[in-house]
Design an enzyme around this catalytic site. Structure first.
Site, mmCIF file in Angstrom:
data_model
loop_
_atom_site.group_PDB
_atom_site.id
_atom_site.type_symbol
_atom_site.label_atom_id
_atom_site.label_comp_id
_atom_site.label_asym_id
_atom_site.label_seq_id
_atom_site.Cartn_x
_atom_site.Cartn_y
_atom_site.Cartn_z
ATOM 1 N N GLU A 127 92.565 64.197 69.775
ATOM 2 C CA GLU A 127 92.948 65.156 68.728
ATOM 3 C C GLU A 127 93.725 64.498 67.582
ATOM 4 O O GLU A 127 94.601 65.124 66.980
ATOM 5 C CB GLU A 127 93.755 66.318 69.330
ATOM 6 C CG GLU A 127 92.949 67.161 70.307
ATOM 7 C CD GLU A 127 93.696 68.395 70.796
ATOM 8 O OE1 GLU A 127 94.943 68.333 70.888
ATOM 9 O OE2 GLU A 127 93.055 69.406 71.078
ATOM 10 N N GLU A 196 86.835 70.737 74.899
ATOM 11 C CA GLU A 196 87.832 71.653 75.448
ATOM 12 C C GLU A 196 87.511 73.087 75.054
ATOM 13 O O GLU A 196 87.737 73.487 73.912
ATOM 14 C CB GLU A 196 89.252 71.301 74.967
ATOM 15 C CG GLU A 196 89.781 69.990 75.483
ATOM 16 C CD GLU A 196 91.242 69.758 75.102
ATOM 17 O OE1 GLU A 196 91.909 70.723 74.663
ATOM 18 O OE2 GLU A 196 91.711 68.609 75.245
#
Length: 772
Positions: A127, A196
């Site tokens: 991320e 995710e």
């Protein structure tokens, strides 16, 4: 628990297991590695392989995960010249060393798919695209270095970078979030991957219990594959427990249930687990068509759209309705199909709907907790106790291990303990300008817990909650003429794990620390920040591991005059292993905050005295329609944030076991007891012409409290008949079919229950509430 969890994942229709690699777990001290016990990464991947599943290895080694310090070992922070997650040679050398170590371990055991192993993807960084703008040009240089370094390791399978829109080739950029159907990879020749899919959300001390409906998760998954998705991973499929001091935040709870399909205890979270299992099986049955088929899309208007995958005269259809309130009718090849609002219908042959994300044909489980039947008096354990010793050295004498003329960030201790004592002294006499009847101590703290003492006397404590990084503690104090001892005990509640430059956010006491004197309108401030400060890490009981039965201090416990609500106190008891195989929970009602161990195994921080906020919960059933957000369907208002704590069966031995508590705040251990969890109520659900399957998961169905076919309102535990119901007595039919059996299957049809004279716009359902 690994084999059982992985088997349940496979039974749930998954074909791959994704895992992070936690740097601080495997290299807690520089160049000292731990791959033993639950840190045995090779054994975990082998267990995945043995179950016939693929693996996705997210090395990071920054992982976030609401894990302490985002998975970084804190010794990194204390290396001279280091700047983390940027183009800094000190950091990059350490990151490359650890990443190479993990890759070499996998290669040695032939675990990459290129070697015939299960690992089909690996991840570098995590991320970073969410924070790269905070690092400027060196951030871009760093991410390019990450890609180059990963590529040089030559693992023979693709590398991914999640949330990295400009991931350098050959990295595959991937999506994280509640919905990723609109995600497009930066390279049109790479697959559309969702690393995710957030099945719920995490919980923080003082926060509520997040819930995400099965219907909405299924809608997100179906829409992703309708729009060309290749791979999606649930975060989490099993969230589990933050044992030990692994919880991050700060202020992330010990439970990491995440409302995942497998709950914290490893049990099926129904209906989410079953509803998704049906979806997985249907999607896998269409695998060849979805992979190789030609795609035709049709926009029907009003957020309704259809997608057809075709190959070799075989077609599969998705009809999606993203409208939040209005159901839709899709006419395809002359046939009308009803598609409820915020749902996707799947027709593997483009003729018959076999699945709709909004129509749940799976039972709902309501769990109950039962007392430990192995104990004659399960709610009355026999306790011994001992104080935290040597407190006079810190509270009165101010003796530490090191000293310096400044206030330090608690991370200087390499995070070997939650606890750090800050100690200094102040000489003052009655002639000092600050001397007054109105004096106070003021401490600028970083948001973690602070306990303040002056001259050995407890002053007060303060703490914050998730997302608060500082507060000002100010309390009145009484000083003595001459020398005064100031002692501050800082207790961290997990280190920051996310955000730009999260690694430099301060912990412990930031300062200044001041004594304030007030005389009328005049305020005099004496800053103690540059005084000589002594520091002591940890506590005697923790340092000497008195929670282990083989500690040299393990025999020094008192059985008389059990103190209640006393700070910094140790408690110990024994208990018998709960009967059966049901999961075990420890009820911590009555305690304040502290740490707990079962047979020397840490079950994490406990804090049942931290009550969840009073508002934010709804008495209405959660509406699955519309985009989900983390506070949409919260529960547990006004209750302890976490009252029950998971004790894995693997921590418990046959016969007598030992529980040790360190009570930081002060509490009453006499209310603490062990309980087991099982399905207490099973509510079966099936739409018309579907089968209702009901199971008490190994126990017989003892009674049927409710049964109706037609229009049914309410939720599991509070169902009632709506505008229409079948002619025949559904209750007696279900009682005859199910009572006394562990499982039963009944067709939800008018041929079974008789005519139900319902309006055309009502979808008839069979709803049953069974007692297990």
């Amino acid at each position: 628990m690994w084999p059982d969890l992985i088997k349940k994942a496979k039974d749930g229709g998954l074909n791959a297991i994704e895992t992070y690699v936690f740097w601080n777990a495997h290299e807690p001290l520089r160049r000292q590695y731990d791959f033993s016990g639950n840190h045995d990464l090779i054994r975990f991947i082998q267990t995945v392989k043995d179950e016939g599943l693929y693996a996705i290895l997210r090395i990071g080694p920054y992982v976030c995960a609401e894990w302490n310090y985002g998975g970084f070992p804190v010794w990194l922070h204390n290396m001279p010249g280091i700047e983390m997650r940027t183009a800094n040679n000190v950091f990059m050398n350490e990151m490359q060393n650890f990443t190479s170590l993990i890759v070499d371990m996998m290669k040695k055991e032939s675990l990459f798919a290129s070697q015939g192993g299960p690992i089909i993807l690996a991840q570098i960084e995590n991320e970073y695209g969410n924070v790269i703008s905070s690092y400027g040009d060196v951030g871009k240089a760093y991410i390019n270095w990450c890609a180059s370094m990963a590529k040089s390791l030559d693992i023979g399978v693709p590398w991914i970078m999640c949330q990295e829109d400009d991931a350098p080739e050959p990295m595959l950029n991937t999506c994280n979030g509640y919905y990723c159907d609109q995600f497009t990879p930066n390279n049109p020749n790479t697959p559309k991957i969702w690393t995710e899919n957030w099945t719920g959300w995490f919980k923080n001390w003082g926060g509520l219990d997040p819930k995400r409906t099965a219907e909405d998760v299924a809608f997100a998954v179906a829409r992703f594959y309708q729009n060309g998705g290749s791979l999606q991973n649930y975060y989490m499929y099993h969230g589990g427990t933050n044992f030990g001091r692994t919880a991050g935040g700060p202020y992330i709870t010990t439970t990491y249930d995440y409302d995942a399909p497998l709950n914290e205890y490893g049990s099926l979270n129904q209906p989410k687990y079953g509803h998704l299992t049906q979806l997985h099986n249907i999607l896998r049955s269409m695998e060849r068509t979805l992979t190789y088929g030609n795609v035709t899309s049709t926009d029907y208007g009003n957020s309704v759209y259809g997608t057809v995958y075709s190959i070799d005269n075989t077609s599969s259809c998705f009809f999606g309705n993203a409208n939040v309130t209005t159901d839709a009718t899709v006419n395809y090849q002359g046939v009308d199909f009803n598609v409820p609002a915020w749902s996707v219908s799947i027709l593997p042959d483009c003729k018959t709907e076999v699945y709709n994300t909004a129509r749940v044909n799976i039972q709902t489980n309501l769990m109950v907790k039962e007392s430990n039947q192995a104990e004659e008096e399960p709610a009355s354990l026999k306790w011994s106790w001992r104080p935290e010793i040597n407190l006079e050295q810190t509270l009165v004498q101010g003796k530490g291990q090191v000293s310096t003329s400044m206030i330090v960030d608690q991370k200087v201790t390499n995070d070997v303990s939650d606890y750090l004592w800050y100690m200094t002294s102040l000489n003052v006499d009655k002639d000092d300008p600050i001397w007054t009847d109105d004096m106070s101590i003021r401490v600028n703290a970083t948001g973690h817990i602070l306990h303040a003492y002056v001259n050995g006397e407890y002053v007060d404590s303060q703490w914050a909650t998730y997302g608060i990084f500082n507060y000002v503690f100010e309390k009145k104090v009484k000083l003595n003429p001459g020398k005064n001892q100031i002692t501050l005990l800082s207790a961290t509640v997990g280190l920051q794990n996310y955000g730009p430059k999260f690694d430099v956010i301060q912990s412990g006491i930031s300062g200044p620390v001041e004594i304030i004197g007030r005389k009328g309108d005049e305020t005099i401030i004496k800053d103690l920040s540059l005084h000589k400060w002594s520091y002591k890490t940890g506590l005697h009981g923790l340092d000497n591991k008195i929670y282990n039965s083989d500690s040299k201090f393990s025999a020094q416990w008192n059985t008389d005059n059990l103190p209640l609500n006393k700070m910094l106190t140790w408690y110990k008891t024994t208990f018998k292993a709960p009967l059966g195989e049901d999961p075990v929970a420890l009820d911590m009602q009555g305690l304040g905050k502290g740490l707990a161990w079962v047979n020397g195994n840490s079950i994490g921080r406990y804090w049942p005295s931290y009550m969840a906020q009073e508002d934010g919960c709804s008495t209405e059933a959660c509406d699955y329609r519309g985009s989900y957000y983390s506070s949409k369907c919260d529960t547990n208002c006004g209750q302890p944030t976490q009252r029950w704590y998971h004790v894995p069966r693997s921590f418990i031995q046959d016969g007598v076991n030992e529980l040790v508590l360190f009570e930081e705040f002060g509490g009453n251990p006499t209310l603490v007891n062990f309980q087991t969890l099982r399905v207490g109520t099973a509510c079966g659900s099936a739409y018309e012409n579907k089968d209702m399957e009901l199971s008490c998961q190994g126990r017989p169905i003892s009674a049927i409290k409710f049964a109706s076919f037609g229009d049914v309102q309410g939720t599991c535990g509070s169902y009632y008949k709506g505008t229409c119901a079948s002619q025949n007595d559904a209750l007696s039919i279900i009682q005859n079919a199910c009572v006394g059996k562990e499982t039963c299957t009944v067709s939800a049809s008018e041929s079974t229950f008789g005519t139900a004279d319902c309006a055309e716009d009502i979808s008839k359902r069979l709803i049953v509430e069974a007692v297990c």
